[in-house]
Design an enzyme around this catalytic site. Structure first.
Site, PDB file in Angstrom:
ATOM      1  CG  ASN A   1      37.190  39.381  47.545  1.00 20.73           C
ATOM      2  OD1 ASN A   1      37.150  39.467  48.837  1.00 20.73           O
ATOM      3  ND2 ASN A   1      38.284  38.906  47.043  1.00 20.73           N
ATOM      4  CD1 TRP A   2      33.260  44.521  49.677  1.00 23.93           C
ATOM      5  CD2 TRP A   2      32.863  44.973  51.659  1.00 23.93           C
ATOM      6  NE1 TRP A   2      32.046  44.930  49.812  1.00 23.93           N
ATOM      7  CE2 TRP A   2      31.850  45.386  51.033  1.00 23.93           C
ATOM      8  CE3 TRP A   2      32.739  45.247  53.017  1.00 23.93           C
ATOM      9  CZ2 TRP A   2      30.753  45.993  51.474  1.00 23.93           C
ATOM     10  CZ3 TRP A   2      31.697  45.949  53.694  1.00 23.93           C
ATOM     11  CH2 TRP A   2      30.673  46.302  53.075  1.00 23.93           C
ATOM     12  CE  LYS A   3      40.790  41.608  46.504  1.00 22.41           C
ATOM     13  NZ  LYS A   3      41.879  41.456  45.461  1.00 22.41           N
TER      14      LYS A   3
ATOM     15  CG  HIS B   1      40.681  35.321  46.067  1.00 18.89           C
ATOM     16  ND1 HIS B   1      41.866  36.184  45.964  1.00 18.89           N
ATOM     17  CD2 HIS B   1      39.809  36.330  45.245  1.00 18.89           C
ATOM     18  CE1 HIS B   1      41.810  37.302  45.351  1.00 18.89           C
ATOM     19  NE2 HIS B   1      40.632  37.550  44.765  1.00 18.89           N
TER      20      HIS B   1
ATOM     21  CD  GLU C   1      43.889  38.976  46.903  1.00 22.28           C
ATOM     22  OE1 GLU C   1      43.078  39.257  47.841  1.00 22.28           O
ATOM     23  OE2 GLU C   1      43.923  39.755  45.809  1.00 22.28           O
TER      24      GLU C   1
ATOM     25  CD  GLU D   1      38.904  36.749  41.169  1.00 23.55           C
ATOM     26  OE1 GLU D   1      38.305  37.821  41.053  1.00 23.55           O
ATOM     27  OE2 GLU D   1      39.320  36.327  42.179  1.00 23.55           O
TER      28      GLU D   1
ATOM     29  N   GLY E   1      44.036  43.396  40.908  1.00 23.77           N
ATOM     30  CA  GLY E   1      44.453  44.604  41.679  1.00 23.77           C
ATOM     31  C   GLY E   1      45.625  45.420  40.952  1.00 23.77           C
TER      32      GLY E   1
ATOM     33  CB  SER F   1      41.777  45.283  36.777  1.00 17.36           C
ATOM     34  OG  SER F   1      42.727  45.053  37.565  1.00 17.36           O
TER      35      SER F   1
ATOM     36  N   GLY G   1      36.769  43.532  43.029  1.00 16.32           N
ATOM     37  CA  GLY G   1      37.600  43.757  44.353  1.00 16.32           C
ATOM     38  C   GLY G   1      37.589  45.283  44.668  1.00 16.32           C
ATOM     39  N   GLY G   2      38.671  45.812  44.203  1.00 12.08           N
ATOM     40  CA  GLY G   2      38.810  47.113  44.430  1.00 12.08           C
ATOM     41  C   GLY G   2      37.493  48.230  44.208  1.00 12.08           C
TER      42      GLY G   2
HETATM   43  P1  PGA Z   1      40.177  43.492  41.550  1.00 15.25           P
HETATM   44  O1  PGA Z   1      40.232  42.375  42.382  1.00 15.25           O
HETATM   45  O2  PGA Z   1      38.912  43.909  40.967  1.00 15.25           O
HETATM   46  O3  PGA Z   1      40.657  44.572  42.800  1.00 15.25           O
HETATM   47  O4  PGA Z   1      41.214  43.384  40.491  1.00 15.25           O
HETATM   48  C1  PGA Z   1      39.335  41.070  41.979  1.00 15.25           C
HETATM   49  C2  PGA Z   1      39.304  40.167  43.035  1.00 15.25           C
HETATM   50  O5  PGA Z   1      40.645  39.879  43.557  1.00 15.25           O
HETATM   51  O6  PGA Z   1      38.655  39.265  43.384  1.00 15.25           O
END
Ligand code: PGA
Length: 250
Positions: free
Chosen positions: A9-11, A94, A96, A166, A172, A212, A233-234
């Site tokens: 997930n590149w956000k 998600h 967010e 999640e 994050g 994470s 994510g990251g």
């Molecule tokens: P993260 O994000 O790996 O940076 O914690 C995961 C996500 O939001 O899908």
């Protein structure tokens, strides 16, 4: 049939130049062929990413979509628009989107319905906040996210659903749920699906863990029996790390 999946997930990261660069770097790497690999760049780069990956098995997903087919919804993108540029998979719910864009279970239920009607695959995200976990309410909270956002679907629709647990406190933050905590919740999710649908459906759905995940912890988390992969994510923004996570499966 339950699949192993690692989705990035590149956000709101990666402009078009960076998108091409990251995908080129990913294509150069040997990736575990037993794993379905998905990348989810921002809307503006979906079509380019799909074209850049035309000779690859990596799939491209959207990070969100609107529930309506079309209309006066300034700034929004529909399922048909995504499908028109070759996108068949969409991440929904998600944390967010839930937190910053006020997407609640009722709205997500509509998005799920639209995605499935349009024959897309929905990666449905859910997970508790830290206060739910510390107060011991995490199982209830997850059960209600599933029941209110997803359990209106027909049994036959589950073949187009992927789940992503999640925990919000792990996204994050560098804080990861322990492999045992992930396993415990994934097993609870399968039990909840068994009660509402059937054991077959519960056993067939892929449940990803997100929060994470890194090369250093992926193997241990993916080694748990009810964890079928990750939503990253990251670490998905770096080809070497993402590839190492994909290849962390036994
Ligand atoms: P993260 O994000 O790996 O940076 O914690 C995961 C996500 O939001 O899908």
């Amino acid at each position: 049939m339950r699949k192993k999946i690692v989705a990035g997930n590149w956000k709101m990261n990666c402009d078009i130049a960076h998108t091409y660069e990251l995908l080129d770097q990913l294509k150069e790497r040997a990736l575990n062929e037993d794993v379905e690999v998905i990348v989810a760049p921002p809307f503006t780069n979906l079509q380019s990413a799909n074209q850049a990956l035309i000779d690859s098995d990596i799939l491209v997903a959207a990070q969100n979509m609107h529930q309506a087919t079309n209309g006066a919804y300034t700034g929004e993108v529909s399922a048909d628009m995504l499908k028109g540029v070759g996108i068949e998979t969409v991440i929904l719910g998600h944390s967010e989107r839930r937190a910053y864009f006020h997407e609640d279970n009722a709205l997500l239920a509509k998005k799920v319905t639209t995605a499935l009607e349009k024959e897309m695959t929905a990666i449905f995200c859910f997970g508790e906040e830290l206060e739910d976990r510390t107060s011991g309410n995490h199982f209830n909270l997850v059960a209600s996210q599933l029941k209110e956002g997803l359990f209106h679907i027909e049994a036959a629709d589950w073949k187009d659903v992927v789940l992503a647990y999640e925990p919000v406190w792990a996204i994050g933050t560098g804080e990861t749920a322990s492999p045992e905590q992930a396993q415990e919740m994934h097993a609870f999710v399968r039990k909840t699906i068994t009660e509402a649908y059937s054991e077959d459906i519960a056993n067939d759905v892929s449940i990803l863990y997100g929060g994470s995940v890194k090369p250093a912890n992926a193997a241990e988390i993916f080694g748990k029996p009810d964890v079928d992969g990750g939503l990253i994510g990251g670490a998905a923004l770096d080809a070497e790390s993402f590839a190492a996570i994909i290849n962390a499966f036994e």
